[in-house]
Design a protein around this motif. Structure first.
Motif, PDB file in Angstrom:
ATOM      1  N   GLU A  28       0.807  -1.214   0.000  1.00  0.00           N
ATOM      2  CA  GLU A  28       0.000   0.000   0.000  1.00  0.00           C
ATOM      3  C   GLU A  28       0.840   1.264   0.000  1.00  0.00           C
ATOM      4  O   GLU A  28       0.388   2.314  -0.408  1.00  0.00           O
ATOM      5  N   ASN A  29       2.073   1.200   0.480  1.00  0.00           N
ATOM      6  CA  ASN A  29       2.883   2.397   0.632  1.00  0.00           C
ATOM      7  C   ASN A  29       3.678   2.750  -0.620  1.00  0.00           C
ATOM      8  O   ASN A  29       4.502   3.639  -0.590  1.00  0.00           O
ATOM      9  N   VAL A  30       3.446   2.062  -1.727  1.00  0.00           N
ATOM     10  CA  VAL A  30       4.103   2.406  -2.984  1.00  0.00           C
ATOM     11  C   VAL A  30       3.047   3.028  -3.885  1.00  0.00           C
ATOM     12  O   VAL A  30       2.046   2.410  -4.187  1.00  0.00           O
ATOM     13  N   ASP A  79       9.646   6.098   8.234  1.00  0.00           N
ATOM     14  CA  ASP A  79       9.221   6.218   9.623  1.00  0.00           C
ATOM     15  C   ASP A  79       9.802   5.023  10.369  1.00  0.00           C
ATOM     16  O   ASP A  79       9.490   3.874  10.047  1.00  0.00           O
ATOM     17  N   LYS A  80      10.664   5.292  11.336  1.00  0.00           N
ATOM     18  CA  LYS A  80      11.324   4.207  12.058  1.00  0.00           C
ATOM     19  C   LYS A  80      11.141   4.427  13.560  1.00  0.00           C
ATOM     20  O   LYS A  80      11.348   5.513  14.068  1.00  0.00           O
ATOM     21  N   SER A  81      10.736   3.363  14.234  1.00  0.00           N
ATOM     22  CA  SER A  81      10.624   3.437  15.692  1.00  0.00           C
ATOM     23  C   SER A  81      11.219   2.163  16.285  1.00  0.00           C
ATOM     24  O   SER A  81      11.060   1.073  15.745  1.00  0.00           O
ATOM     25  N   ALA A  82      11.921   2.346  17.373  1.00  0.00           N
ATOM     26  CA  ALA A  82      12.577   1.205  18.018  1.00  0.00           C
ATOM     27  C   ALA A  82      12.009   1.026  19.415  1.00  0.00           C
ATOM     28  O   ALA A  82      11.714   1.982  20.111  1.00  0.00           O
ATOM     29  N   PHE A  91       8.156   2.693   5.096  1.00  0.00           N
ATOM     30  CA  PHE A  91       8.572   3.700   4.133  1.00  0.00           C
ATOM     31  C   PHE A  91       7.518   3.823   3.046  1.00  0.00           C
ATOM     32  O   PHE A  91       6.696   2.928   2.845  1.00  0.00           O
ATOM     33  N   SER A  92       7.549   4.965   2.383  1.00  0.00           N
ATOM     34  CA  SER A  92       6.671   5.153   1.230  1.00  0.00           C
ATOM     35  C   SER A  92       7.469   5.858   0.145  1.00  0.00           C
ATOM     36  O   SER A  92       8.421   6.579   0.421  1.00  0.00           O
TER      37      SER A  92
END
Length: 141
Positions: A28-30, A79-82, A91-92
């Motif tokens: 969906e993000n492409v 968008d990265k969360s740890a 990502f998009s």
């Protein structure tokens, strides 16, 4: 979809699946959408309007090479969360490119662009000699 027979089993061909345009359907993000464009001719110019909501004016690349006008955009976000137990990364990526062959009547030195409220508007002024002439009365001699 073509099918391949192996060991009495009928299987879809992997190559056909890979090159199927719906193969990326689960991502969906492409985004591969090309924006809609309205083209209006007026007496003094042409107006091109691109429906591109959610963009910033810095996202566009507008080039005029001889009589070819190209409008393009390429946006990628991450968008990265740890957390202690996992890392989530999304990502998009969105891109488009539209090209137009301009008529000789366009004054390419005066082409301008404006982006406001999700609408990219290009004004393509006509050359002086291409503008409509006023009606005149011709006397019979």
């Amino acid at each position: 979809m073509s099918l391949v027979k192996r060991n009495n089993l009928v299987l879809p061909s992997l190559m056909n699946e890979i090159f199927n345009p719906d193969w990326f359907g689960g991502m969906e993000n492409v985004s591969r959408n090309v924006p809609a464009v309205n083209i209006v001719e007026r007496d003094e110019d042409f107006i091109l309007e691109f429906a591109v909501p959610g963009y910033k004016k810095e996202d566009f690349n507008i080039e005029l090479d001889n009589d070819i006008l190209t409008v393009s955009s390429e946006i990628s976000t991450e968008d990265k969360s740890a957390n202690d137990n996992f890392t989530r990364r999304e990502f998009s990526y969105s891109t488009f490119k539209r090209s137009f062959t301009l008529p000789e009547t366009i004054d390419s030195g005066r082409v301008n662009a404006k982006y406001e409220d999700g609408l990219l508007k290009l004004t393509l002024p006509k050359r002086e000699e291409a503008l409509p002439k006023p009606k005149r009365l011709i006397e019979i001699g």
